[in-house]
Design a protein around this motif. Structure first.
Motif, PDB file in Angstrom:
ATOM      1  N   GLN A  20      28.246   7.739   3.911  1.00 19.16           N
ATOM      2  CA  GLN A  20      27.281   8.795   3.626  1.00 19.16           C
ATOM      3  C   GLN A  20      26.231   8.300   2.647  1.00 19.16           C
ATOM      4  OE1 GLN A  20      26.898  11.800   4.781  1.00 19.16           O
ATOM      5  NE2 GLN A  20      28.780  12.309   5.806  1.00 19.16           N
ATOM      6  N   GLU A  21      26.655   7.591   1.596  1.00 16.92           N
ATOM      7  CA  GLU A  21      25.718   7.080   0.605  1.00 16.92           C
ATOM      8  C   GLU A  21      24.795   6.041   1.218  1.00 16.92           C
ATOM      9  OE1 GLU A  21      28.752   7.635  -3.168  1.00 16.92           O
ATOM     10  OE2 GLU A  21      28.068   5.645  -2.626  1.00 16.92           O
ATOM     11  N   GLY A  22      25.303   5.178   2.069  1.00 19.46           N
ATOM     12  CA  GLY A  22      24.491   4.132   2.678  1.00 19.46           C
ATOM     13  C   GLY A  22      23.479   4.670   3.664  1.00 19.46           C
ATOM     14  N   ALA A  23      23.703   5.888   4.183  1.00 18.99           N
ATOM     15  CA  ALA A  23      22.792   6.447   5.172  1.00 18.99           C
ATOM     16  C   ALA A  23      21.426   6.750   4.557  1.00 18.99           C
ATOM     17  CB  ALA A  23      23.389   7.704   5.773  1.00 18.99           C
ATOM     18  N   ASP A  24      21.384   7.141   3.293  1.00 17.47           N
ATOM     19  CA  ASP A  24      20.113   7.432   2.630  1.00 17.47           C
ATOM     20  C   ASP A  24      19.716   6.229   1.791  1.00 17.47           C
ATOM     21  OD1 ASP A  24      17.871   8.632   1.642  1.00 17.47           O
ATOM     22  OD2 ASP A  24      18.928   9.804   0.132  1.00 17.47           O
ATOM     23  N   THR A  25      19.058   5.263   2.415  1.00 15.90           N
ATOM     24  CA  THR A  25      18.720   4.034   1.710  1.00 15.90           C
ATOM     25  C   THR A  25      17.383   4.106   1.016  1.00 15.90           C
ATOM     26  OG1 THR A  25      17.800   3.119   3.739  1.00 15.90           O
ATOM     27  CG2 THR A  25      20.112   2.594   3.239  1.00 15.90           C
ATOM     28  N   GLY A  26      16.636   5.142   1.183  1.00 20.60           N
ATOM     29  CA  GLY A  26      15.358   5.251   0.499  1.00 20.60           C
ATOM     30  C   GLY A  26      14.429   6.227   1.189  1.00 20.60           C
ATOM     31  N   LYS A  27      13.215   6.258   0.712  1.00 21.36           N
ATOM     32  CA  LYS A  27      12.187   7.164   1.224  1.00 21.36           C
ATOM     33  C   LYS A  27      11.121   6.366   1.958  1.00 21.36           C
ATOM     34  CE  LYS A  27      14.279  10.635  -0.416  1.00 21.36           C
ATOM     35  NZ  LYS A  27      15.094  11.365   0.525  1.00 21.36           N
ATOM     36  N   SER A  28      10.182   7.091   2.548  1.00 15.51           N
ATOM     37  CA  SER A  28       9.081   6.467   3.284  1.00 15.51           C
ATOM     38  C   SER A  28       7.772   6.656   2.534  1.00 15.51           C
ATOM     39  CB  SER A  28       8.941   7.085   4.675  1.00 15.51           C
ATOM     40  OG  SER A  28      10.078   6.807   5.446  1.00 15.51           O
ATOM     41  N   GLY A  58       4.192  -9.013  -1.170  1.00 14.38           N
ATOM     42  CA  GLY A  58       4.849  -7.878  -1.795  1.00 14.38           C
ATOM     43  C   GLY A  58       6.328  -7.870  -1.467  1.00 14.38           C
ATOM     44  N   ILE A  59       7.018  -6.858  -1.944  1.00 16.56           N
ATOM     45  CA  ILE A  59       8.443  -6.740  -1.617  1.00 16.56           C
ATOM     46  C   ILE A  59       8.622  -6.265  -0.181  1.00 16.56           C
ATOM     47  CG2 ILE A  59       9.163  -6.387  -4.010  1.00 16.56           C
ATOM     48  CD1 ILE A  59       9.490  -3.366  -3.220  1.00 16.56           C
ATOM     49  N   MET A  60       7.596  -5.606   0.357  1.00 11.74           N
ATOM     50  CA  MET A  60       7.510  -5.251   1.778  1.00 11.74           C
ATOM     51  C   MET A  60       6.067  -5.487   2.187  1.00 11.74           C
ATOM     52  SD  MET A  60       9.541  -1.690   2.299  1.00 11.74           S
ATOM     53  CE  MET A  60      11.306  -1.576   2.142  1.00 11.74           C
ATOM     54  N   ASN A  77      12.545   3.110   4.067  1.00 10.63           N
ATOM     55  CA  ASN A  77      13.721   2.756   3.261  1.00 10.63           C
ATOM     56  C   ASN A  77      13.346   2.123   1.923  1.00 10.63           C
ATOM     57  OD1 ASN A  77      15.510   3.684   5.276  1.00 10.63           O
ATOM     58  ND2 ASN A  77      15.246   1.749   6.365  1.00 10.63           N
ATOM     59  N   VAL A  78      12.370   2.725   1.252  1.00  4.79           N
ATOM     60  CA  VAL A  78      11.930   2.245  -0.054  1.00  4.79           C
ATOM     61  C   VAL A  78      12.722   2.979  -1.127  1.00  4.79           C
ATOM     62  CG1 VAL A  78       9.954   1.917  -1.588  1.00  4.79           C
ATOM     63  CG2 VAL A  78       9.617   1.886   0.904  1.00  4.79           C
ATOM     64  N   LYS A  79      13.305   2.225  -2.014  1.00  5.30           N
ATOM     65  CA  LYS A  79      14.093   2.820  -3.096  1.00  5.30           C
ATOM     66  C   LYS A  79      13.169   3.421  -4.160  1.00  5.30           C
ATOM     67  CE  LYS A  79      18.062  -0.229  -2.505  1.00  5.30           C
ATOM     68  NZ  LYS A  79      18.712   0.599  -1.547  1.00  5.30           N
ATOM     69  N   ALA A  80      13.658   4.389  -4.897  1.00  5.50           N
ATOM     70  CA  ALA A  80      12.880   5.018  -5.964  1.00  5.50           C
ATOM     71  C   ALA A  80      12.422   3.966  -6.958  1.00  5.50           C
ATOM     72  CB  ALA A  80      13.726   6.084  -6.662  1.00  5.50           C
ATOM     73  N   GLY A  81      11.209   4.151  -7.486  1.00  2.00           N
ATOM     74  CA  GLY A  81      10.673   3.221  -8.469  1.00  2.00           C
ATOM     75  C   GLY A  81       9.168   3.335  -8.568  1.00  2.00           C
ATOM     76  N   ASP A 129       4.674   6.513  -8.580  1.00  2.00           N
ATOM     77  CA  ASP A 129       6.130   6.618  -8.634  1.00  2.00           C
ATOM     78  C   ASP A 129       6.654   7.227  -7.346  1.00  2.00           C
ATOM     79  OD1 ASP A 129       6.396   5.538 -11.213  1.00  2.00           O
ATOM     80  OD2 ASP A 129       5.949   7.480 -12.120  1.00  2.00           O
ATOM     81  N   LEU A 130       7.669   6.607  -6.796  1.00  2.00           N
ATOM     82  CA  LEU A 130       8.384   7.144  -5.641  1.00  2.00           C
ATOM     83  C   LEU A 130       9.701   7.686  -6.160  1.00  2.00           C
ATOM     84  CD1 LEU A 130       8.582   7.472  -2.542  1.00  2.00           C
ATOM     85  CD2 LEU A 130       9.726   5.248  -2.505  1.00  2.00           C
ATOM     86  N   ASN A 131       9.915   8.967  -5.944  1.00  2.00           N
ATOM     87  CA  ASN A 131      11.132   9.600  -6.440  1.00  2.00           C
ATOM     88  C   ASN A 131      11.989  10.101  -5.284  1.00  2.00           C
ATOM     89  OD1 ASN A 131      10.578   9.246  -9.269  1.00  2.00           O
ATOM     90  ND2 ASN A 131       8.958  10.764  -9.025  1.00  2.00           N
ATOM     91  N   ASP A 132      12.072  11.400  -5.128  1.00  2.00           N
ATOM     92  CA  ASP A 132      12.975  11.973  -4.130  1.00  2.00           C
ATOM     93  C   ASP A 132      12.283  12.519  -2.886  1.00  2.00           C
ATOM     94  OD1 ASP A 132      11.780  14.000  -5.511  1.00  2.00           O
ATOM     95  OD2 ASP A 132      13.582  15.194  -5.779  1.00  2.00           O
TER      96      ASP A 132
END
Length: 141
Positions: A20-28, A58-60, A77-81, A129-132
């Motif tokens: 379940q945790e791995g399914a949400d790998t980040g935002k778009s 870049g990182i992507m 799938n970009v992580k918050a930051g 900032d990319l959050n939720d």
């Protein structure tokens, strides 16, 4: 037997929880550029952290053909930051920015937040900032 059943139940629940945790790998992050002067070449985009900004890839990274002076690209799938996006209209498709003899760019470029600067681009003026939530950004060349 109860111990074995308990262990199996525990292993299954832990594995299900990790899945379940791995399914949400980040935002778009969806980037749109609408004012490209012509359809020659492509647009190259880089998603950068403070550590990669103005230092190459870049990182992507993404590349898009131009249709009617417009592109839309989504980084998934970009992580918050904190990030900044740099975009280049690579008209001659040599995968780099070309410069005039006086050091001014020959090709159009832009960054997130569309900062106006008279020197080299700075991460702090282009960062976001990319959050939720997924983000939609417009970059102007």
């Amino acid at each position: 037997m109860k111990t074995l059943t308990l262990i199996i139940a525990l292993v299954v629940s832990v594995n299900f929880s990790n899945a379940q945790e791995g399914a949400d790998t980040g935002k778009s992050i969806t980037v749109t550029i609408e004012n490209i002067t012509n359809n020659n070449g492509s647009v190259i985009l880089g998603l950068h952290t403070k550590d990669t900004f103005m230092k190459g890839q870049g990182i992507m990274n993404a590349e898009s053909k131009i249709v009617d002076g417009k592109i839309t690209v989504t980084f998934k799938n970009v992580k918050a930051g904190s990030y900044a996006i740099m975009a280049l209209h690579d008209e001659n498709e040599n995968k780099r920015m070309d410069f005039q003899e006086n050091g001014m760019p020959k090709e159009s470029y832009g960054m997130s937040n569309n900062p106006i600067s008279y020197g080299p681009p700075q991460f702090d003026s282009a960062k976001f900032d990319l959050n939720d939530k997924d983000l939609d950004l417009k970059i102007i060349f």
